[in-house]
Design a protein around this motif. Structure first.
Motif, PDB file in Angstrom:
ATOM      1  N   ALA A   1       0.837  -1.205   0.000  1.00  0.00           N
ATOM      2  CA  ALA A   1       0.000   0.000   0.000  1.00  0.00           C
ATOM      3  C   ALA A   1       0.870   1.252   0.000  1.00  0.00           C
ATOM      4  O   ALA A   1       0.614   2.206  -0.742  1.00  0.00           O
ATOM      5  N   ALA A   2       1.908   1.233   0.829  1.00  0.00           N
ATOM      6  CA  ALA A   2       2.817   2.378   0.893  1.00  0.00           C
ATOM      7  C   ALA A   2       3.548   2.564  -0.429  1.00  0.00           C
ATOM      8  O   ALA A   2       3.680   3.692  -0.933  1.00  0.00           O
ATOM      9  N   LYS A   3       4.013   1.469  -1.006  1.00  0.00           N
ATOM     10  CA  LYS A   3       4.759   1.535  -2.266  1.00  0.00           C
ATOM     11  C   LYS A   3       3.889   2.074  -3.393  1.00  0.00           C
ATOM     12  O   LYS A   3       4.337   2.882  -4.213  1.00  0.00           O
TER      13      LYS A   3
ATOM     14  N   THR B   1       2.644   2.346   8.731  1.00  0.00           N
ATOM     15  CA  THR B   1       2.432   2.291   7.286  1.00  0.00           C
ATOM     16  C   THR B   1       2.904   3.582   6.626  1.00  0.00           C
ATOM     17  O   THR B   1       3.549   3.567   5.571  1.00  0.00           O
ATOM     18  N   ALA B   2       2.599   4.715   7.246  1.00  0.00           N
ATOM     19  CA  ALA B   2       3.048   5.997   6.706  1.00  0.00           C
ATOM     20  C   ALA B   2       4.562   6.103   6.721  1.00  0.00           C
ATOM     21  O   ALA B   2       5.161   6.696   5.815  1.00  0.00           O
ATOM     22  N   ALA B   3       5.202   5.530   7.712  1.00  0.00           N
ATOM     23  CA  ALA B   3       6.661   5.571   7.772  1.00  0.00           C
ATOM     24  C   ALA B   3       7.268   4.810   6.600  1.00  0.00           C
ATOM     25  O   ALA B   3       8.296   5.223   6.039  1.00  0.00           O
ATOM     26  N   TRP B   4       6.653   3.720   6.207  1.00  0.00           N
ATOM     27  CA  TRP B   4       7.143   2.997   5.046  1.00  0.00           C
ATOM     28  C   TRP B   4       6.979   3.839   3.783  1.00  0.00           C
ATOM     29  O   TRP B   4       7.832   3.825   2.897  1.00  0.00           O
TER      30      TRP B   4
ATOM     31  N   ILE C   1      -5.829   3.351  -0.449  1.00  0.00           N
ATOM     32  CA  ILE C   1      -5.043   2.306  -1.099  1.00  0.00           C
ATOM     33  C   ILE C   1      -4.932   1.157  -0.116  1.00  0.00           C
ATOM     34  O   ILE C   1      -4.334   1.295   0.952  1.00  0.00           O
ATOM     35  N   VAL C   2      -5.532   0.030  -0.476  1.00  0.00           N
ATOM     36  CA  VAL C   2      -5.638  -1.117   0.423  1.00  0.00           C
ATOM     37  C   VAL C   2      -4.642  -2.182  -0.003  1.00  0.00           C
ATOM     38  O   VAL C   2      -4.645  -2.619  -1.160  1.00  0.00           O
ATOM     39  N   GLY C   3      -3.802  -2.589   0.927  1.00  0.00           N
ATOM     40  CA  GLY C   3      -2.826  -3.625   0.651  1.00  0.00           C
ATOM     41  C   GLY C   3      -3.267  -4.977   1.191  1.00  0.00           C
ATOM     42  O   GLY C   3      -3.946  -5.060   2.220  1.00  0.00           O
TER      43      GLY C   3
END
Length: 262
Positions: free
Chosen positions: A15-17, A36-39, A225-227
């Motif tokens: 999701a992060a990517k 998740t935001a940190a990634w 955005i769903v991972g």
């Protein structure tokens, strides 16, 4: 890296990517807080260092600001930016209307200010954050330290007339002391179990003396955005009414997040 990540971490990663595909050269970007935001910040840093992406980041917490600087992103304040092209952040819960509960990391006030000062807000999350109705995750509210117990009592009394299943609240702690936000405030976590009318609750909470802000993000998120743990990614755009699915591969030598704690 794929062999080291659990399914939920893989879901967060993809999701992060995928989210950084929305960032364009020259943008002013709000940088969220949380694992998740940190990634996502690490992914943006890679684009800055290796692809020459030129952006200015407005972080939503001191720890995000530190990480952004570490990976090479130029950090500016919201006052310097004045307005943002895009904010990318995580969420603790989201529903089918893309309403959110945020604040599990304690940065809900800055997160909401930054998100509402953006042309677009994108939320990145693993599929486990999707819910039919908000409220299973405790709803954080930021309160000033002065008279916080009185504020807590007032909140719990008010919840009696709200469409919620639970009415207990707890002061968030950091060890033996209250957790303190970047603005020097406390956080009360409301254990509501289910929120029937999130819009009404958000308005009522913010009218109470002592309450600075609440963690309900209503009509702020434009896209989620769903991972998924198998590498699938869904981009759900609430405005366009579209859902796009893709899949991201994992690189064994990708060490972007090897030193990033959750």
């Amino acid at each position: 890296m794929s062999g080291e990540l659990s399914p939920i971490d893989k879901a967060k990663f993809v999701a992060a990517k995928r989210s950084v595909d929305f960032v364009e050269d020259g943008m002013r970007v709000g940088l969220g807080t949380g694992s998740t935001a940190a990634w996502m910040v690490r992914c943006l840093g890679e684009l800055v260092r290796e692809d020459g992406l030129r952006i200015k980041g407005v972080p939503t917490s001191t720890r995000t600001a530190q990480l952004a600087r570490e990976v090479g992103i130029e950090v500016i304040s919201l006052d310097e930016a004045k307005w943002l092209d895009l904010t990318i952040d995580g969420a603790d819960e989201f529903d089918s209307s893309l309403n959110l509960i945020k604040g599990g990391g304690g940065a809900l006030l800055q997160e909401k200010i930054v998100a509402t000062a953006s042309d677009q807000m994108i939320v990145i999350a693993d599929i486990g954050k999707q819910v039919d109705a908000l409220g299973a995750f405790p709803l954080p509210i930021e309160v000033i330290p002065f008279g916080w117990q009185t504020t807590q009592a007032l909140v719990e009394e008010t919840l009696i007339s709200m469409d919620v299943l639970g009415r207990n609240s707890t002061l968030r702690m950091n060890g033996q002391r209250p957790f303190v936000t970047d603005e020097g405030n406390y956080i009360l976590d409301l254990h509501l179990n289910r929120i029937g009318d999130a819009r009404q609750l958000a308005m009522v909470l913010n009218q109470m003396p002592g309450v600075v802000e609440n963690g309900l993000f209503i009509d702020i998120c434009d896209c989620v955005i769903v991972g998924f743990g198998d590498g699938r990614v869904e981009v759900r755009d609430i405005n366009a009414g579209t859902v796009e699915e893709s899949r991201l591969d994992f690189l064994e030598d990708d060490n972007l997040f090897s030193d990033l704690s959750d």
